[in-house]
Enzyme design. Structure first.
Site, PDB file in Angstrom:
ATOM      1  N   GLU A  41     100.006  68.989  34.294  1.00  0.00           N
ATOM      2  CA  GLU A  41     100.181  68.070  35.424  1.00  0.00           C
ATOM      3  C   GLU A  41      99.217  66.893  35.323  1.00  0.00           C
ATOM      4  O   GLU A  41      98.028  67.072  35.007  1.00  0.00           O
ATOM      5  CB  GLU A  41      99.927  68.842  36.721  1.00  0.00           C
ATOM      6  CG  GLU A  41     100.005  68.026  37.990  1.00  0.00           C
ATOM      7  CD  GLU A  41      99.734  68.857  39.240  1.00  0.00           C
ATOM      8  OE1 GLU A  41     100.022  68.371  40.346  1.00  0.00           O
ATOM      9  OE2 GLU A  41      99.243  70.009  39.106  1.00  0.00           O
ATOM     10  N   LYS A 112     107.135  65.818  41.755  1.00  0.00           N
ATOM     11  CA  LYS A 112     106.687  67.040  42.426  1.00  0.00           C
ATOM     12  C   LYS A 112     107.222  67.074  43.847  1.00  0.00           C
ATOM     13  O   LYS A 112     107.193  66.064  44.564  1.00  0.00           O
ATOM     14  CB  LYS A 112     105.157  67.083  42.427  1.00  0.00           C
ATOM     15  CG  LYS A 112     104.529  68.382  42.911  1.00  0.00           C
ATOM     16  CD  LYS A 112     103.018  68.332  42.695  1.00  0.00           C
ATOM     17  CE  LYS A 112     102.327  69.630  43.054  1.00  0.00           C
ATOM     18  NZ  LYS A 112     100.884  69.597  42.744  1.00  0.00           N
ATOM     19  N   TYR A 118      96.039  72.256  51.353  1.00  0.00           N
ATOM     20  CA  TYR A 118      95.073  73.294  51.708  1.00  0.00           C
ATOM     21  C   TYR A 118      94.007  73.403  50.620  1.00  0.00           C
ATOM     22  O   TYR A 118      94.120  72.794  49.562  1.00  0.00           O
ATOM     23  CB  TYR A 118      95.774  74.643  51.900  1.00  0.00           C
ATOM     24  CG  TYR A 118      96.528  75.118  50.680  1.00  0.00           C
ATOM     25  CD1 TYR A 118      95.904  75.891  49.706  1.00  0.00           C
ATOM     26  CD2 TYR A 118      97.868  74.791  50.497  1.00  0.00           C
ATOM     27  CE1 TYR A 118      96.591  76.319  48.584  1.00  0.00           C
ATOM     28  CE2 TYR A 118      98.564  75.213  49.384  1.00  0.00           C
ATOM     29  CZ  TYR A 118      97.919  75.982  48.425  1.00  0.00           C
ATOM     30  OH  TYR A 118      98.603  76.393  47.306  1.00  0.00           O
ATOM     31  N   CYS A 148     103.312  72.421  39.186  1.00  0.00           N
ATOM     32  CA  CYS A 148     102.299  73.258  39.853  1.00  0.00           C
ATOM     33  C   CYS A 148     102.827  73.958  41.097  1.00  0.00           C
ATOM     34  O   CYS A 148     103.551  74.939  41.011  1.00  0.00           O
ATOM     35  CB  CYS A 148     101.056  72.420  40.154  1.00  0.00           C
ATOM     36  SG  CYS A 148      99.543  73.426  40.319  1.00  0.00           S
ATOM     37  N   LEU A 298      62.311  77.214  35.660  1.00  0.00           N
ATOM     38  CA  LEU A 298      62.401  78.645  35.361  1.00  0.00           C
ATOM     39  C   LEU A 298      61.296  79.386  36.111  1.00  0.00           C
ATOM     40  O   LEU A 298      60.116  79.260  35.787  1.00  0.00           O
ATOM     41  CB  LEU A 298      62.263  78.850  33.852  1.00  0.00           C
ATOM     42  CG  LEU A 298      62.797  80.144  33.254  1.00  0.00           C
ATOM     43  CD1 LEU A 298      64.279  80.309  33.545  1.00  0.00           C
ATOM     44  CD2 LEU A 298      62.553  80.156  31.750  1.00  0.00           C
ATOM     45  N   GLY A 301      62.602  84.499  38.065  1.00  0.00           N
ATOM     46  CA  GLY A 301      63.573  85.240  38.858  1.00  0.00           C
ATOM     47  C   GLY A 301      64.935  85.259  38.189  1.00  0.00           C
ATOM     48  O   GLY A 301      65.182  84.580  37.185  1.00  0.00           O
ATOM     49  N   THR A 403      69.367  75.953  40.737  1.00  0.00           N
ATOM     50  CA  THR A 403      69.403  77.391  40.451  1.00  0.00           C
ATOM     51  C   THR A 403      69.718  78.246  41.674  1.00  0.00           C
ATOM     52  O   THR A 403      69.630  79.474  41.603  1.00  0.00           O
ATOM     53  CB  THR A 403      68.055  77.841  39.861  1.00  0.00           C
ATOM     54  OG1 THR A 403      67.007  77.537  40.786  1.00  0.00           O
ATOM     55  CG2 THR A 403      67.773  77.138  38.541  1.00  0.00           C
TER      56      THR A 403
END
Length: 587
Positions: A41, A112, A118, A148, A298, A301, A403
Site C-alpha cells: 500500500e 481503497k 481508529y 489493507c 547505562l 538496571g 530507556t
C-alpha cells in the site's frame, strides 16, 4: 499465473529512492519468470505519508515518478503498486489507490474503499472512499484488488463488522478469480497470528486464492513486520516472505504448481518477534533520519541494559556508546554491572560521575542545608544525567535513546527532561514484565550477554538511599495487568477489579455490591474478608488509573515510542491533558 510478492521497506517521501528500490524488485521478479509483481500500500510514497498528502506538489510528483521511472520498466511484466491519486480536487479528495501497470501504461486502477479512523489511522483526513469496486483483468485472470482495511470486514470471520460494505464480497460477486491485497499493516505482538488466520478464513469463505503483500520496516514509531504471504482457496499457505526484512517471494497459482508446493509455516510469535521488531525500529529510524551512531545512558538496571543490547545489534557495537553516570546513591553493584554489560557488547564505554554537579546544585537550592530526599532532588539527578548525555549527543552527533519502559511512562515514573529526553523511546511500549521476558530470551541467544545480576536485582531508580520501585508502585505483574486492561483494552474500573477478584477466587457477585469509594462496611465472617479484599483491589486499581491520567502531560513530551503492543502511547491513544473524567463512577 506467477505472482511475485515484493515486500518493500520504503522511506516516506523518498520518491526517487523508493522507485529505484522497486526497480530492483521488478528486475528480480523478471528473472524468476513472474507475470506480475505486487508492492505494498502506498509503496511509492511510503506508508503513511500523513500531511505530506496535503501538499499538492507531493501528490503530483508521485504521479510523475510513476510515469518517469516505473512505466518504462513494465514492458514485459505487470506491476501493481500503491500511490495517492487525485480525485476531483486534492486532499481530502485523494484516492488511496492501487495502480496496475503493464506494457508501459496504466491498465487498471482500484481505490481503497474502507478508510480506517481508529487506532493510529486517520485516513479520512486525506482520502475519499472508492466509488466502485470491479475486478481488473490481467493476462486472462480477473484480479480482485483490495487495499489493507478492505479485507478486514468479513462478516463470516468477525462477530461485529465496522463497515456496511464488504469489498471482497462485491469483487467475488463480480467475477474476481484471485484476491490481491496490498497493505500497510503495522505490527504489534500477536498481530501476525490474527492476520494469517483472518486471511485463511477469507480464502476458504470465498474459495479464492488470496495474495497479501505488506510493507516492512520502521517509519517513525510504527513498525511493519512484512510477513507477506499467499494462500490457496482452502487456506493452505503457498508462499511467504520473511518477517522484519525486505524480501521477494514467488507464488504460482496454477493448480499443478499449487499442489506440488510445500511452504514452511511462519515461526510462532514469541519474544524473538518483539526483539526483531525493536532492532529493525532502531536501525530504520537512524537510517531514515541520517544518524549512524547512538548513545545510551547505562545505569546497571535492566531497562537500559535491554536498550543497549538492541542498539548494538541494530547499529553495530562500534556505533554505540554507553555512559555510566553514578550518583551518591548508585550501588557499586550497578556500576559494575553496567561495565560488565558494555564489555560483553563490545561498545564504547565511559564513566561520568554526576556527584560534583549534584552537590553544587543541592548547595545552591538548599541554601547550604542538608539534602531533603524529596522528588525535586531525585529528578535533579536524572536531569543532570540528561545534560551530560545531550552534550555528548550534540558534540558527537549521536542519537540519544531513552530507556524508560511502558509501565514507567504509564504511571509517570520517568523524569521529564531527564530520562525521558532523547530522540527515540526504544522500549516505551514494552511493559516491565516483557522487558524481563526479552532479556531472558536474549540470553538464550547469547548466553550470559546480560549479567545475571541485572536480571535478578530488585528494580530501583537509585535516586535515594535503599530505594526500590515497590516502595511506591504495586508489583510489576499486577501493575502491567491493570495497565494492559485499562490502556490497551479500555476496560472499566469495575471490569478490572472483577477480573482481579476472580483470579483471587473471590465471589463475582460481591464486586457489584462494593462501591468505588469503599463506603460499604465489611460484614462479619468470610464475606466480610472478601469484601475487604475487593475494597483493597479497588484502591490499587483506582490509584493506577489516577497515575495514568496525571502523567498524560509527560507522555505528550516524550520522543517517538516504538510500537509493539496493540495500543501504544502515541497516535493510537489520544487523551486530553486537562480533564477530570474518572472511572470510579462506573463501579
Amino acid at each position: 499465473m506467477k505472482i511475485a510478492l515484493a515486500q518493500l521497506n520504503p522511506t516516506i517521501g523518498d520518491l526517487k529512492g523508493n522507485a529505484e528500490r522497486m526497480l530492483k524488485f521488478i528486475a528480480a521478479a523478471k528473472e524468476q519468470g513472474a507475470d506480475l509483481v505486487v508492492f505494498p500500500e502506498l509503496s511509492l510514497p511510503g506508508y503513511t505519508p500523513q500531511d505530506l498528502l496535503l501538499l499538492p506538489d507531493f501528490v503530483q510528483e508521485c504521479g510523475a515518478m510513476l510515469r518517469r521511472v516505473i512505466l518504462p520498466a513494465t514492458r514485459d511484466i505487470g506491476v501493481l503498486l500503491g500511490l495517492p491519486l487525485p480525485g476531483a480536487s486534492l486532499a481530502p479528495h485523494l484516492f488511496n489507490a492501487a495502480v496496475l501497470v503493464a506494457g508501459g501504461e496504466v491498465t487498471g486502477v482500484q481505490a481503497k474503499t474502507l478508510l480506517p479512523t481508529y487506532d493510529v489511522f486517520f485516513e479520512n483526513r486525506y482520502f475519499q472512499p472508492a466509488p466502485r469496486r470491479a475486478p481488473i483483468s490481467f493476462r486472462g485472470v480477473r484480479l480482485g484488488v483490495t487495499i489493507c482495511e478492505d479485507i478486514w470486514n468479513d462478516k463470516a470471520f468477525w462477530e461485529d463488522v465496522r463497515y456496511p460494505v464488504d469489498p471482497v464480497e462485491e469483487l467475488v460477486a463480480a467475477g474476481a478469480e484471485v484476491i490481491i491485497n496490498i497493505s500497510g499493516s503495522p505490527y504489534h505482538y500477536g498481530k501476525q497470528a490474527l492476520r494469517l488466520g483472518m486471511v485463511q478464513a477469507l480464502a476458504r469463505h470465498h474459495r479464492r486464492p488470496v495474495v497479501y503483500v505488506n510493507q516492512v520496516g520502521g517509519n517513525d514509531d510504527l513498525l511493519y513486520d512484512g510477513c507477506s504471504f499467499a494462500v490457496g482457496p482452502g487456506g493452505e499457505l503457498l508462499a511467504r516472505c520473511r518477517p522484519f526484512a525486505e524480501d521477494l517471494a514467488l507464488v504460482n497459482l496454477g493448480e499443478e504448481a499449487r499442489a506440488a508446493r510445500q511452504v514452511e509455516p511462519f515461526p510462532p510469535e514469541d519474544m524473538e518477534w518483539v526483539r526483531k521488531a525493536l532492532v529493525m525500529g532502531i536501525r530504520d529510524y537512524c537510517r531514515k533520519t541520517g544518524f549512524r551512531r547512538a548513545l545510551v545512558g547505562l545505569s546497571g538496571g535492566i531497562d537500559s541494559a535491554l536498550v543497549a543490547v538492541l542498539a548494538a545489534e541494530a547499529l553495530g557495537p562500534e556505533n554505540v556508546k554507553c555512559v555510566s553516570m553514578p550518583s551518591r546513591y548508585s550501588s557499586s553493584r550497578s556500576v559494575a554491572d553496567a561495565a560488565s554489560l558494555a564489555y560483553n557488547l563490545g561498545v564504547e564505554y565511559a564513566v561520568k560521575p554526576i556527584e560534583q554537579v549534584f552537590a553544587a546544585l543541592l548547595g545552591e537550592m538548599n541554601g547550604g542545608g542538608p539534602p531533603r530526599l524529596d522528588v525535586a532532588e531525585e529528578n535533579a539527578q536524572a536531569r543532570i544525567r540528561c545534560n551530560f548525555l545531550m552534550f555528548m549527543s550534540n558534540r558527537e552527533n549521536r542519537l540519544l535513546l531513552t530507556t524508560g519502559n511502558k509501565s514507567e511512562l504509564a504511571v509517570g515514573y520517568a523524569t521529564l527532561y531527564g530520562d525521558m529526553a532523547g530522540g527515540l523511546a526504544v522500549i516505551g511500549d514494552v511493559p516491565k514484565t516483557m522487558v524481563y521476558e526479552l532479556c531472558r530470551h536474549i540470553n538464550t541467544l547469547r548466553p550470559q550477554l546480560i549479567p545475571e545480576a541485572i536480571l535478578t536485582k530488585a528494580p530501583s531508580a537509585e535516586l535515594r538511599p535503599d530505594q526500590k520501585d515497590t516502595d511506591s508502585l504495586p508489583p510489576y505483574p499486577l501493575l502491567d495487568f491493570v495497565l494492559k486492561k485499562f490502556v490497551e483494552e479500555n476496560c472499566s474500573l469495575k471490569e478490572i477489579v472483577g477480573l482481579l477478584a476472580a483470579e483471587a477466587g473471590l465471589p463475582k457477585e460481591l464486586v457489584g455490591r462494593v462501591s468505588a469509594a469503599g463506603e460499604e462496611q465489611a460484614a462479619a465472617g468470610e464475606e466480610g474478608a472478601a469484601v475487604q479484599q475487593i475494597l483493597d483491589l479497588t484502591k490499587v486499581v483506582e490509584r493506577i488509573m489516577r497515575l495514568v491520567a496525571r502523567a498524560e502531560y509527560k507522555r505528550r513530551q516524550a520522543p517517538p515510542i516504538l510500537r509493539v503492543t496493540s495500543r501504544h502511547f502515541g497516535d493510537g491513544r489520544r487523551m486530553p491533558i486537562a480533564q477530570r473524567w474518572s472511572s470510579q463512577s462506573s463501579l
